[in-house]
Design a protein around this motif. Structure first.
Motif, mmCIF file in Angstrom:
data_model
loop_
_atom_site.group_PDB
_atom_site.id
_atom_site.type_symbol
_atom_site.label_atom_id
_atom_site.label_comp_id
_atom_site.label_asym_id
_atom_site.label_seq_id
_atom_site.Cartn_x
_atom_site.Cartn_y
_atom_site.Cartn_z
ATOM 1 N N ARG A 168 0.828 -1.204 0.000
ATOM 2 C CA ARG A 168 0.000 0.000 0.000
ATOM 3 C C ARG A 168 0.864 1.256 0.000
ATOM 4 O O ARG A 168 0.561 2.231 -0.695
ATOM 5 C CB ARG A 168 -0.929 0.000 1.219
ATOM 6 C CG ARG A 168 -1.953 1.148 1.211
ATOM 7 C CD ARG A 168 -2.809 1.185 2.470
ATOM 8 N NE ARG A 168 -3.538 -0.065 2.633
ATOM 9 C CZ ARG A 168 -3.300 -0.950 3.611
ATOM 10 N NH1 ARG A 168 -2.337 -0.726 4.485
ATOM 11 N NH2 ARG A 168 -4.012 -2.040 3.698
ATOM 12 N N LEU A 170 2.330 1.682 -3.544
ATOM 13 C CA LEU A 170 1.316 2.071 -4.515
ATOM 14 C C LEU A 170 0.776 3.478 -4.241
ATOM 15 O O LEU A 170 0.437 4.208 -5.178
ATOM 16 C CB LEU A 170 0.185 1.054 -4.546
ATOM 17 C CG LEU A 170 0.564 -0.335 -5.079
ATOM 18 C CD1 LEU A 170 -0.646 -1.263 -5.070
ATOM 19 C CD2 LEU A 170 1.140 -0.232 -6.493
ATOM 20 N N ASP A 171 0.674 3.843 -2.957
ATOM 21 C CA ASP A 171 0.245 5.209 -2.620
ATOM 22 C C ASP A 171 1.238 6.228 -3.165
ATOM 23 O O ASP A 171 0.853 7.283 -3.685
ATOM 24 C CB ASP A 171 0.118 5.373 -1.095
ATOM 25 C CG ASP A 171 -1.161 4.759 -0.542
ATOM 26 O OD1 ASP A 171 -2.053 4.431 -1.353
ATOM 27 O OD2 ASP A 171 -1.261 4.608 0.686
ATOM 28 N N LYS A 204 3.281 5.753 -5.731
ATOM 29 C CA LYS A 204 3.163 5.753 -7.195
ATOM 30 C C LYS A 204 1.917 6.493 -7.646
ATOM 31 O O LYS A 204 1.935 7.223 -8.651
ATOM 32 C CB LYS A 204 3.130 4.315 -7.719
ATOM 33 C CG LYS A 204 4.492 3.644 -7.788
ATOM 34 C CD LYS A 204 4.392 2.317 -8.495
ATOM 35 C CE LYS A 204 5.758 1.659 -8.604
ATOM 36 N NZ LYS A 204 6.688 2.421 -9.471
ATOM 37 N N ASP A 205 0.844 6.331 -6.917
ATOM 38 C CA ASP A 205 -0.408 6.986 -7.283
ATOM 39 C C ASP A 205 -0.263 8.508 -7.200
ATOM 40 O O ASP A 205 -0.740 9.240 -8.073
ATOM 41 C CB ASP A 205 -1.540 6.505 -6.367
ATOM 42 C CG ASP A 205 -2.896 6.979 -6.837
ATOM 43 O OD1 ASP A 205 -3.161 6.938 -8.055
ATOM 44 O OD2 ASP A 205 -3.706 7.409 -5.995
ATOM 45 N N ARG A 260 1.896 9.584 -10.060
ATOM 46 C CA ARG A 260 1.136 9.489 -11.311
ATOM 47 C C ARG A 260 0.241 10.703 -11.497
ATOM 48 O O ARG A 260 0.170 11.264 -12.598
ATOM 49 C CB ARG A 260 0.299 8.207 -11.307
ATOM 50 C CG ARG A 260 -0.596 8.038 -12.519
ATOM 51 C CD ARG A 260 -1.422 6.767 -12.419
ATOM 52 N NE ARG A 260 -2.411 6.706 -13.481
ATOM 53 C CZ ARG A 260 -3.590 7.317 -13.448
ATOM 54 N NH1 ARG A 260 -3.929 8.025 -12.372
ATOM 55 N NH2 ARG A 260 -4.438 7.227 -14.459
ATOM 56 N N GLU A 261 -0.439 11.100 -10.439
ATOM 57 C CA GLU A 261 -1.318 12.271 -10.527
ATOM 58 C C GLU A 261 -0.523 13.531 -10.859
ATOM 59 O O GLU A 261 -0.952 14.358 -11.670
ATOM 60 C CB GLU A 261 -2.077 12.462 -9.203
ATOM 61 C CG GLU A 261 -3.157 11.423 -8.947
ATOM 62 C CD GLU A 261 -4.238 11.430 -10.019
ATOM 63 O OE1 GLU A 261 -4.647 12.533 -10.450
ATOM 64 O OE2 GLU A 261 -4.654 10.336 -10.438
ATOM 65 N N LEU A 310 6.299 4.323 -14.667
ATOM 66 C CA LEU A 310 5.453 5.493 -14.871
ATOM 67 C C LEU A 310 5.999 6.382 -15.980
ATOM 68 O O LEU A 310 5.237 6.999 -16.724
ATOM 69 C CB LEU A 310 5.344 6.315 -13.577
ATOM 70 C CG LEU A 310 4.635 5.657 -12.386
ATOM 71 C CD1 LEU A 310 4.633 6.599 -11.193
ATOM 72 C CD2 LEU A 310 3.206 5.271 -12.747
#
Length: 205
Positions: free
Chosen positions: A11, A14-15, A17-18, A21-22, A74
């Protein structure tokens, strides 16, 4: 290690990376917008505005690369690639109009594959410039642009690689179609000019 601990770690990754990404999506949208603004300015002959937009876009390109240097999954995504293509198209068009040397992928800090795809888009932008010249009656300059487009196309066609490495085939097909249409437009314009000249000569008799 317990599954709960593993999930917690997943988590966290991925948090991160998220979030990246944004942020990357926002930056790529800005690069596309600035590149588009630069191209519009170039067609108007506003080189000062074009340079300002391109400088801002160049900084964002570098920032994006630095931000995602540890997240290559990414960095090598469609939205980043599209932004790079738009920027390459704009910078090549600017360099052409200014009579400057074209910057290399290394100088721009852009992957070679993205740069190659941008060259394909550059041909499309040259066609628009070609049409503006035709509408202004500058057939000689338009023909010069056509021959330059032709030389770029010939070089672009030397890139023969599988789609998984670089999806260049689609750009090559588009460039071929653009070149064919451009030659047709040029031929019609030259024939029309020749007929107009003959008519003028006949009226003078």
């Amino acid at each position: 290690m317990k599954i709960a601990q593993i999930i917690t770690r997943i988590r966290e990754v991925l948090d991160e990376k998220d979030g990246l990404r944004e942020e990357a999506l926002k930056i790529t949208r800005d690069i596309v917008r600035l590149s588009g603004d630069a191209i519009k300015a170039l067609h108007r002959g506003d080189f000062e505005l074009a340079e300002e937009r391109l400088n801002k876009a160049q900084k964002l390109v570098k920032n994006l690369r630095e931000m995602l240097k540890n997240h290559q999954d990414l960095y090598f995504t469609g939205y980043v690639q599209n932004a790079h293509q738009e920027f390459v198209e704009a910078i090549l068009f600017y360099s052409y109009l200014k009579g400057k040397e074209f910057p290399s992928p290394t100088e721009l800090g852009i992957p070679e594959a993205d740069y190659a795809l941008g060259i394909g888009d550059f041909i499309g932008e040259l066609r628009r410039y070609f049409l503006i010249l035709l509408m202004n009656g500058d057939i000689a300059k338009a023909e010069e642009v056509y021959h330059f487009m032709e030389s770029i196309y010939e070089e672009l066609m030397t890139l023969e690689y599988p789609k998984g490495l670089v999806n260049i085939r689609q750009k090559q097909d588009q460039a071929r179609y653009i070149l064919e249409r451009t030659l047709e437009d040029l031929t019609r314009a030259k024939i029309s000019k020749a007929l107009e000249k003959k008519l003028e000569e006949a009226l003078k008799r």
